[in-house]
Design an enzyme around this catalytic site. Structure first.
Site, PDB file in Angstrom:
ATOM      1  N   GLY A 180      16.181   8.476 -72.137  1.00  0.00           N
ATOM      2  CA  GLY A 180      17.424   8.928 -72.771  1.00  0.00           C
ATOM      3  C   GLY A 180      17.662  10.362 -72.345  1.00  0.00           C
ATOM      4  O   GLY A 180      17.569  10.668 -71.162  1.00  0.00           O
ATOM      5  N   SER A 184      11.399   7.516 -67.663  1.00  0.00           N
ATOM      6  CA  SER A 184      12.529   8.448 -67.501  1.00  0.00           C
ATOM      7  C   SER A 184      12.290   9.743 -68.290  1.00  0.00           C
ATOM      8  O   SER A 184      11.381  10.502 -67.940  1.00  0.00           O
ATOM      9  CB  SER A 184      13.824   7.739 -67.881  1.00  0.00           C
ATOM     10  OG  SER A 184      14.943   8.458 -67.454  1.00  0.00           O
ATOM     11  N   ALA A 185      13.013  10.011 -69.369  1.00  0.00           N
ATOM     12  CA  ALA A 185      12.774  11.230 -70.156  1.00  0.00           C
ATOM     13  C   ALA A 185      11.325  11.301 -70.636  1.00  0.00           C
ATOM     14  O   ALA A 185      10.730  12.380 -70.715  1.00  0.00           O
ATOM     15  CB  ALA A 185      13.732  11.298 -71.337  1.00  0.00           C
ATOM     16  N   GLU A 239      13.983   4.630 -58.278  1.00  0.00           N
ATOM     17  CA  GLU A 239      14.089   3.631 -59.351  1.00  0.00           C
ATOM     18  C   GLU A 239      13.191   2.431 -59.055  1.00  0.00           C
ATOM     19  O   GLU A 239      13.091   1.973 -57.926  1.00  0.00           O
ATOM     20  CB  GLU A 239      15.543   3.191 -59.486  1.00  0.00           C
ATOM     21  CG  GLU A 239      16.418   4.348 -59.935  1.00  0.00           C
ATOM     22  CD  GLU A 239      17.550   3.907 -60.832  1.00  0.00           C
ATOM     23  OE1 GLU A 239      18.200   2.918 -60.499  1.00  0.00           O
ATOM     24  OE2 GLU A 239      17.744   4.552 -61.883  1.00  0.00           O
TER      25      GLU A 239
END
Lengths: 229, 229
Positions: B85, B115-116, B187
């Site tokens: 996020g 991710s975060a 990714e």
């Protein structure tokens, strides 16, 4: 009356190599024959960045970073021009040098910003696209306008399979925690406040407001309602 | 010996809708039958985010945000899973709740991030792509690995006329002010530290080092040299 403000999305026209070729007319009109002090702090190489911009612009531009006391010069400046690069580095340096405080106290100063320099004119730098390469000691900025700008605004690419957030999703995250309006300024666009009038030109923009559908703004639009209370 | 670490670039496979479908095998191997406490703080809606991940994963995942004292639970956790996020919101919340300090003191805890959550495992969050929507009170993070990760790493698009910085240019700006290595994790890729071994898998990555040419790393590569001193 606070000094006029010109906020450019970017320094080069989209696809172009020549700095500010897309905005010569409005820059000349905004700066007139004033001496403008250039702030190159968003870039690592201050001298190279200053020369690149001065050679392209043909206005009376002077290097603030070469002054013995940049804060004192900024405090007395008629006009400043804050160039682009990394917003966190810019904010870190102007805070450390006392230039942030000097510019806050010199509201009559005519302000020009491009990219990171446009972020610095907003209430905070919380709508920058840049990587937080240094801790700027707080995200508060100059508040020369009462709204936020997202420079280099990019529309979502419908063909993309990338799972990172789109720019619109990032701005929606901002509106999950704040209600300040955000102008997504597409490349080539600028906002120009002259007296009590604010105009969008150069390209279109997309306005984001908390809890509302985004609004498209076309070039040439009078958007003075963005600065009226 | 510190607990094993699994750092995923993203929660969804590129182009896909199902969370973590690309990483089921490594997640099962990494978590085993441990209870993993999920940190949803990077998102605004904690309950919805937790449910979405738990339903997809089929592991023993529990909501840390529902605990009466999240810091105490984190201090005693065998495993945590930090979702993606907005990195600034995540860091702001874990700092405010005392969870950041609790996790620093609980180095034996097995760490999973996407991710975060991957940014949070690095020495600082200074290589995040996210918008600084809140002031996190400092950019220091958990240092569960000694290098930086840039999640959702994107190669430059040669057809683009956009004048914003490419991801590689942003990481070069980081290396103008710091010499910590940066792994650009494309990714679908992840880094998995198991004991003293670190492996890249799922997709390729691009390694950036100050003053050197970037290095391409292929999936399946043993990159334990990134964690050896």
């Amino acid at each position: 009356m606070p000094g006029d403000v010109l906020l450019l999305s970017n320094s080069r026209p989209p696809g172009g190599a020549e700095p500010f070729a897309h905005a010569r007319e409005v820059l000349a009109r905004h700066l007139g024959d004033r001496t403008a002090w250039f702030l190159p702090y968003a870039q690592a190489d201050h001298d190279a960045y200053f020369s690149w911009v001065r050679d392209a612009l043909g206005v009376d531009l002077r290097p603030l970073h070469r002054e013995p006391d940049p804060a004192a010069t900024a405090a007395a400046a008629d006009a400043v021009f804050v160039g682009g690069g990394n917003t966190f580095r810019l904010l870190h340096d102007v805070r450390r040098l006392g230039v942030l405080e000097a510019l806050r106290a010199n509201d009559a100063c005519r302000y020009t910003g491009s990219s990171a320099g446009t972020n610095l004119a907003c209430p905070t730098v919380r709508t920058t696209n840049d990587m937080p390469i240094v801790d700027p000691g707080g995200l508060d900025a100059l508040a020369r306008v009462p709204f936020q700008v997202n420079p280099h605004y990019l529309d979502p690419d419908p063909a993309s399979t990338h799972q990172g957030e789109t720019r619109e999703e990032r701005i929606r995250e901002f509106h999950e925690v704040d209600d300040v309006q955000v102008v997504g300024l597409r490349e080539g666009a600028w906002l120009h406040r002259s007296g009590e009038h604010l105009t969008l030109d150069g390209n279109s923009a997309r306005l984001f407001r908390q809890g509302e559908e985004p609004l498209e703004l076309t070039p040439g639009t009078d958007v003075s309602w963005l600065i009226s209370s």
